[in-house]
Design an enzyme around this catalytic site. Structure first.
Site, short mmCIF file in Angstrom:
data_model
loop_
_atom_site.label_atom_id
_atom_site.label_comp_id
_atom_site.label_asym_id
_atom_site.label_seq_id
_atom_site.Cartn_x
_atom_site.Cartn_y
_atom_site.Cartn_z
N HIS A 168 0.82 -1.22 0.00
CA HIS A 168 0.00 0.00 0.00
C HIS A 168 0.85 1.26 0.00
O HIS A 168 0.59 2.20 -0.74
CB HIS A 168 -0.92 0.00 1.22
CG HIS A 168 -2.04 -0.98 1.12
ND1 HIS A 168 -1.88 -2.32 1.40
CD2 HIS A 168 -3.33 -0.83 0.74
CE1 HIS A 168 -3.02 -2.94 1.21
NE2 HIS A 168 -3.92 -2.07 0.81
N ILE A 169 1.87 1.29 0.85
CA ILE A 169 2.69 2.50 0.95
C ILE A 169 3.68 2.56 -0.21
O ILE A 169 3.78 3.58 -0.91
CB ILE A 169 3.42 2.56 2.31
CG1 ILE A 169 2.40 2.66 3.44
CG2 ILE A 169 4.39 3.76 2.35
CD1 ILE A 169 2.98 2.54 4.83
N ASP A 188 9.96 -6.96 -4.19
CA ASP A 188 8.91 -7.50 -3.31
C ASP A 188 8.95 -9.02 -3.43
O ASP A 188 9.26 -9.55 -4.49
CB ASP A 188 7.53 -6.96 -3.74
CG ASP A 188 6.50 -7.09 -2.63
OD1 ASP A 188 6.23 -8.24 -2.20
OD2 ASP A 188 5.96 -6.06 -2.18
N ALA A 245 10.81 3.86 7.35
CA ALA A 245 9.58 4.26 8.06
C ALA A 245 8.66 3.04 8.13
O ALA A 245 7.45 3.17 8.11
CB ALA A 245 8.90 5.41 7.34
N SER A 246 9.28 1.83 8.18
CA SER A 246 8.42 0.63 8.24
C SER A 246 8.37 0.11 9.67
O SER A 246 7.49 0.50 10.44
CB SER A 246 8.90 -0.43 7.25
OG SER A 246 10.20 -0.89 7.55
N ASP A 271 12.45 6.54 11.14
CA ASP A 271 11.22 6.90 11.88
C ASP A 271 10.86 5.84 12.92
O ASP A 271 10.06 6.09 13.81
CB ASP A 271 10.07 7.05 10.87
CG ASP A 271 8.80 7.63 11.48
OD1 ASP A 271 8.92 8.60 12.25
OD2 ASP A 271 7.71 7.11 11.18
N GLU A 276 11.10 1.42 21.15
CA GLU A 276 10.59 2.80 21.14
C GLU A 276 10.00 3.12 22.51
O GLU A 276 9.40 2.24 23.15
CB GLU A 276 9.53 2.96 20.04
CG GLU A 276 10.13 2.73 18.66
CD GLU A 276 9.13 2.88 17.53
OE1 GLU A 276 7.96 3.24 17.78
OE2 GLU A 276 9.53 2.64 16.37
N HIS A 299 8.52 7.99 15.12
CA HIS A 299 7.43 7.13 14.61
C HIS A 299 6.18 7.94 14.26
O HIS A 299 5.07 7.65 14.72
CB HIS A 299 7.09 6.03 15.63
CG HIS A 299 6.44 4.84 14.99
ND1 HIS A 299 6.60 3.55 15.44
CD2 HIS A 299 5.61 4.72 13.91
CE1 HIS A 299 5.91 2.71 14.69
NE2 HIS A 299 5.29 3.41 13.76
N ILE A 300 6.39 8.95 13.42
CA ILE A 300 5.28 9.84 13.06
C ILE A 300 4.87 9.70 11.60
O ILE A 300 4.09 10.50 11.10
CB ILE A 300 5.65 11.33 13.32
CG1 ILE A 300 7.01 11.64 12.66
CG2 ILE A 300 5.63 11.66 14.79
CD1 ILE A 300 7.24 13.10 12.40
N GLY A 302 2.84 7.95 9.98
CA GLY A 302 1.41 7.91 9.69
C GLY A 302 0.61 8.89 10.54
O GLY A 302 -0.62 8.85 10.54
P1 NAI Z 1 1.53 -3.77 2.91
O1 NAI Z 1 1.20 -5.04 3.61
O2 NAI Z 1 0.52 -3.13 2.05
O3 NAI Z 1 2.87 -3.98 2.05
C1 NAI Z 1 3.99 -4.67 2.50
C2 NAI Z 1 4.70 -5.26 1.30
O4 NAI Z 1 5.93 -5.85 1.72
C3 NAI Z 1 3.90 -6.37 0.61
O5 NAI Z 1 3.80 -6.09 -0.77
C4 NAI Z 1 4.72 -7.62 0.88
O6 NAI Z 1 4.61 -8.59 -0.14
C5 NAI Z 1 6.12 -7.05 1.00
N1 NAI Z 1 7.05 -7.91 1.69
C6 NAI Z 1 6.83 -8.71 2.77
N2 NAI Z 1 7.97 -9.33 3.13
C7 NAI Z 1 8.93 -8.93 2.27
C8 NAI Z 1 10.30 -9.22 2.12
N3 NAI Z 1 10.94 -10.06 2.95
N4 NAI Z 1 10.97 -8.63 1.11
C9 NAI Z 1 10.34 -7.78 0.24
N5 NAI Z 1 9.04 -7.46 0.34
C10 NAI Z 1 8.35 -8.03 1.33
O7 NAI Z 1 2.01 -2.77 4.07
P2 NAI Z 1 1.99 -1.19 4.06
O8 NAI Z 1 0.67 -0.69 4.49
O9 NAI Z 1 2.55 -0.71 2.78
O10 NAI Z 1 3.00 -0.88 5.27
C11 NAI Z 1 4.37 -1.20 5.18
C12 NAI Z 1 5.03 -1.01 6.54
O11 NAI Z 1 4.88 0.35 6.97
C13 NAI Z 1 4.47 -1.87 7.66
O12 NAI Z 1 5.55 -2.43 8.38
C14 NAI Z 1 3.77 -0.90 8.56
O13 NAI Z 1 3.81 -1.31 9.92
C15 NAI Z 1 4.62 0.34 8.36
N6 NAI Z 1 3.91 1.58 8.70
C16 NAI Z 1 4.60 2.55 9.39
C17 NAI Z 1 3.99 3.73 9.75
C18 NAI Z 1 4.75 4.80 10.44
O14 NAI Z 1 4.15 5.58 11.17
N7 NAI Z 1 6.04 4.88 10.27
C19 NAI Z 1 2.58 3.96 9.45
C20 NAI Z 1 1.96 2.93 8.65
C21 NAI Z 1 2.61 1.77 8.33
#
Ligand code: NAI
Length: 416
Positions: A168-169, A188, A245-246, A271, A276, A299-300, A302
């Site tokens: 998604h991101i 990916d 930022a993951s 981030d 934390e 951690h901001i 989102g």
């Molecule tokens: P998502 O689930 O939509 O996408 C994650 C992607 O990573 C998927 O396409 C998946 O196939 C891929 N993936 C999984 N394992 C992998 C690997 N070993 N190698 C390569 N690709 C791999 O998740 P979304 O919504 O895009 O979020 C991503 C991250 O961002 C999450 O960890 C989430 O916790 C974090 N996040 C951080 C925020 C912040 O405030 N910094 C706010 C929102 C999300």
């Protein structure tokens, strides 16, 4: 694994009354607006509630909304006889005893993707901030220094952004980066449709070797744990930038600090961290503090007002759909069912223990009342079965009472 505990069968829950909603922790007003527009009676509490207080306040409540600071233990659910569902107006749901909620027939919803745009925008800002060393220049001017330099400062146009995790991101970020004239590559583990002109690369090593910026957007899993360690950082181009930022578990922070100190990397934006602080008043220490061209944020990624508003809308909508039709798609602890309402039919929702013979008993109840099942959809997990049943005749009340009297029953209600 502990044996699941089930509640005793109880009378059907009537939703033929104004439903009561308890929203804690200053959930965004967008949620209240939607819930109130349904005719629900919404009560708001500014802060979190301790478990004992929560238990008391849940009496008579049909829907509970929390954020991250309210824990919902099994003891709070045991006496919440009217509670239909819990909305976690945030991303995480660890604060809820999810298995207990499942065995009590309570689906829990969250909003995992409402803040994706906010993260993508912050990362784009960081790409430019890093390549222009803006934070260092700004700090210098704040302290009275005038260092007007162009060396080492670059445009992002034509540079390569390497996205790890094109979900998604990652995919939204790719679109915005292309609008800035960047070349976008991604890696990916799943096959993902490339958006715009972005292109997938087959290995992480290839991505690391080609990208001027590496940005991580993967979940915390065993496969992503420390996926950027000393070896991977060394595979990045000299002078490249790393953005995380993951999740904090994904990058080896001491190895990153080393790669920055040795000037192999040109900078980093971080981030999220392995540990934390729990609150804003706790202190924080990381090896990255004080290093040049390193942007550290708490951690901001989102955390924006738009994301809070979107979270309010997303979770409130899930709760309303569950009340109005029984839909559980996107519930984090529940069998997933979503069946469109069929005009002229009468819907009953039933959660029961997942043991043999329950459907047979329920179908016998319906047939004994000479009613016809128009549609029936059952979804199960190891503990419970969730049944959505549409009847042609309006015998819902006696059917509902009879199902609720079965000793396999957990929760039954008529959709009204
Ligand atoms: P998502 O689930 O939509 O996408 C994650 C992607 O990573 C998927 O396409 C998946 O196939 C891929 N993936 C999984 N394992 C992998 C690997 N070993 N190698 C390569 N690709 C791999 O998740 P979304 O919504 O895009 O979020 C991503 C991250 O961002 C999450 O960890 C989430 O916790 C974090 N996040 C951080 C925020 C912040 O405030 N910094 C706010 C929102 C999300």
């Amino acid at each position: 694994m502990s044996t699941p505990r089930f509640p005793n069968p109880s009378a059907p829950i009537s939703t033929n009354v104004p439903l009561r909603v308890l929203l804690l922790e200053n959930i965004h007003a967008s949620a209240e607006q939607l819930l109130a527009a349904e005719g629900f009676v919404v009560e708001r509490v500014a802060g979190a509630l301790k478990p004992e207080e929560l238990k008391e306040r849940l009496r008579g409540v049909h829907l509970l909304g929390i954020r991250s600071k309210t824990t919902v233990p099994e003891s709070a659910l045991e006496h919440a006889e009217n509670l239909l569902s819990i909305g976690a107006f945030c991303i995480g749901t660890n604060q809820i005893e999810l298995t207990a909620a499942n065995t009590h027939g309570i689906p829990c919803f969250n909003a995992p993707f409402s803040n994706t745009r906010s993260v993508a925008e912050m990362v784009i800002a960081e790409v430019i901030v890093l390549t222009r060393q803006l934070f260092d220049r700004s700090r210098e001017v704040h302290t009275g220094q005038w260092r007007k330099v162009a060396t080492g400062s670059h445009e992002v146009r034509g540079k390569t952004l390497g996205i790890i995790g094109y979900g998604h991101i990652g995919s939204q970020l790719g679109i915005i980066a292309e609008a800035l004239g960047m070349r976008v590559l991604y890696y990916d583990v799943m096959t993902k449709l490339p958006l715009g002109n972005s292109r997938s690369v087959p290995t992480l090593a290839e991505l690391l070797a080609q990208a001027d910026f590496i940005t991580l957007h993967v979940p915390a899993t065993p496969s992503t744990n420390m996926m950027m360690g000393a070896k991977e950082l060394a595979q990045m181009k000299k002078g490249a930038f790393l953005i995380n930022a993951s999740r904090g578990s994904v990058v080896d922070i001491p190895a990153l600090a080393q790669a920055l100190q040795s000037k192999h990397l040109g900078g980093a934006a971080v981030d999220v961290y392995p540990q934390e602080p729990e609150t804003n008043s706790d202190g924080f220490v990381t090896e990255l503090q004080g290093l040049p061209n390193v942007v550290l944020t708490p951690h901001i990624g989102g955390s924006t007002e738009e994301a809070q508003e979107a979270i309010g809308r997303e979770v409130a909508t899930s709760l309303i759909k569950f009340v109005r039709s029984g839909a559980t798609t996107s519930a984090v602890n529940f069998p997933q069912v979503e069946v469109p309402l069929i005009p002229g039919t009468h819907r009953i929702l039933n959660v029961h223990r997942n043991i043999p013979g329950v459907l047979r008993d329920i179908n016998r109840i319906v047939s004994d009342l000479n009613a016809n099942i128009h549609a029936q959809m059952l979804s199960t997990d190891s503990n419970i079965g969730y049944l959505v049943m549409d009847l042609d005749q309006d015998v819902s009340a006696p059917v509902c009472d009879a199902i609720a009297a079965l000793n396999t029953d957990i929760k039954t209600r008529i959709v009204s």
